[in-house]
Design an enzyme around this catalytic site. Structure first.
Site, PDB file in Angstrom:
ATOM      1  N   SER A 186       0.796  -1.225   0.000  1.00  0.00           N
ATOM      2  CA  SER A 186       0.000   0.000   0.000  1.00  0.00           C
ATOM      3  C   SER A 186       0.830   1.277   0.000  1.00  0.00           C
ATOM      4  CB  SER A 186      -0.935  -0.001   1.201  1.00  0.00           C
ATOM      5  OG  SER A 186      -0.183   0.011   2.396  1.00  0.00           O
ATOM      6  N   HIS A 214      -5.566  -4.632  -0.301  1.00  0.00           N
ATOM      7  CA  HIS A 214      -5.575  -3.529  -1.269  1.00  0.00           C
ATOM      8  C   HIS A 214      -5.825  -4.044  -2.687  1.00  0.00           C
ATOM      9  CE1 HIS A 214      -4.509  -0.173   1.349  1.00  0.00           C
ATOM     10  NE2 HIS A 214      -3.837  -1.083   2.037  1.00  0.00           N
ATOM     11  N   LYS A 245     -12.129  -2.148   3.249  1.00  0.00           N
ATOM     12  CA  LYS A 245     -11.584  -1.224   2.245  1.00  0.00           C
ATOM     13  C   LYS A 245     -12.529  -1.191   1.036  1.00  0.00           C
ATOM     14  CE  LYS A 245      -6.992  -1.192   4.154  1.00  0.00           C
ATOM     15  NZ  LYS A 245      -5.973  -2.146   4.591  1.00  0.00           N
TER      16      LYS A 245
END
Ligand SMILES: *Cc1c(COP(=O)(O)O)cnc(C)c1O
Length: 401
Positions: A186, A214, A245
């Site tokens: 990330s 991610h 996320k």
């Protein structure tokens, strides 16, 4: 309350963090999460630092799905899963996640931090080896610490070093070896070379594990993740990830893989056995999110269009970025004070983003990190690019046109 030295010692350490510029203040939002947010002082800001890749965090459809699950299943369970905390919605989500990821079974956790914290210790012991990328997430590092397996570390994304570590573990006569990597890192937006990692795993008889926090929901043609992006679906042994996320943004995590692995975790994984069930409204909303992104690649396509536009334009203006394709875009400013001043000026110009400098990133690699979202409109992105251009000129980072 009789040990005053304890408290004054803590205060001293906090003061040191502040004088060193390492203290992390918290931004307070007065609105829901989204492409635009309202700060507690009433100012509207364009948000470029959320992990809200698909724009689903403050999204009304996500909210309605959560409300429907709330109506049907209630607020919470007051139980761990194995006593009386498993509802049909949790089983449905585990099944749906397995289908989405191309695995046999999935186990839910309260967070990806817990998934990573509870995955190693039940599966590996001192006879085994864990071979871990140097830049893996803190929760992987902690999970590995809780396990007795031998630890091998390879330089970030460095396949030659990975092979060296595989050889070392083989020579040490380790029974099982597992290669562990973030699917996407990330800080840099680096995508792990899973095709090469899988080839090395096959060569050395090792298992593979990826953390897809991610990536799940938007990497790969249909958003299944880094394993789809790299063409290795069905070849990764263990996949962990977050629901906090891209996949809705509330909270929750999962581990996915072969049924023997998941069944073992249900019996032995401590963050699963000794922590509360994921709230049913999160399970319900996550199901709706998976349905939505399985039916259409619209959100994913918009995210990648936004990313390509931003990456192209920010370079045209004259900034240096880490090359790549991921919606994490590190805009390099190199020196820590420059990154700090730049982020502060962008905040004044109405753009929320975060500056990173040593020790979070290597010395001389200070940056602001931009994260694109499907929720950003072209107008918002062009406003952000305008602010980059203005702040960049004011601080002498880019030349006047
Ligand atoms: C954010 C993140 C986590 C933690 O996710 P939570 O569900 O918020 O605990 C774990 N691993 C990686 C790589 C992450 O980026």
């Amino acid at each position: 309350m009789s040990d005053q030295a304890f408290y004054s010692g803590l205060q001293q350490k906090l003061d040191t963090l502040k004088t060193e510029g390492l203290f992390k203040p918290e931004r307070v939002l007065a609105s829901r999460q989204g492409a635009e947010v309202v700060a507690d002082d009433g100012r509207t800001l364009i948000n470029m630092c959320a992990n809200n890749y698909l724009g689903l965090s403050g999204d009304i459809e996500t909210q309605k799905a959560a409300e429907a699950a709330l109506q049907k299943y209630g607020y919470g369970l007051s139980s761990v899963r194995f006593i009386c905390g498993t509802q049909t919605v949790h089983k449905e989500l585990e099944k749906k996640l397995s289908e989405f990821l191309g695995t046999e079974d999935t186990i839910l956790y309260a967070a990806a931090f817990d998934a990573n914290g509870g995955v190693f210790e039940p599966l590996f012991d001192e006879n085994d080896a864990i071979i871990s990328d140097a830049l893996n997430h803190a929760s992987i590092i902690d999970g590995v610490r809780l396990c007795k397996a031998a630890r091998y570390r390879y330089a970030n994304n460095d396949m030659a070093d990975l092979e060296k570590q595989l050889q070392a573990a083989t020579e040490a006569g380790k029974r099982h070896k597992i290669i562990v990597t973030d699917g996407v890192f990330s800080m840099d937006g680096t995508i792990a070379q899973l095709d090469r990692i899988v080839a090395l795993a096959e060569k050395y008889g090792a298992l593979t594990m990826i953390d897809e926090s991610h990536a799940s929901g938007f990497m790969g043609r249909t958003g299944r993740g880094t394993h789809e992006h790299c063409g290795v679906i069905g070849k990764i042994d263990i996949i962990t990830g977050t629901l906090g996320k891209a996949l809705g943004g509330a909270m929750g995590g999962f581990t996915s893989g072969r049924k023997e692995v998941i069944e073992t975790l249900r019996q032995k994984s401590r963050p699963y056995l000794f922590s509360n069930t994921l709230a049913p409204m999160i399970a319900g909303a996550s199901l709706a999110v998976l349905d939505r992104i399985s039916k259409s690649t619209e959100l994913r396509d918009r995210l990648h269009e936004n990313t390509a536009h931003f990456r192209r334009e920010i370079e045209r203006i004259g900034f240096t970025i880490k090359p790549g394709t991921h919606p994490v875009v590190p805009v390099m400013l190199f020196e820590a004070p420059v990154a700090q001043k730049f982020a502060a000026r962008m905040f004044e110009l109405g753009v929320l983003l975060s500056g990173f400098f040593y020790p979070v990133v290597p010395m001389g690699q200070a940056r602001v990190r931009v994260q694109l979202s499907a929720a950003h409109t072209r107008e918002q992105l062009d406003k952000v690019l305008g602010a980059f251009e203005q702040a960049g000129r004011e601080l002498g980072i880019i030349k006047a046109a």
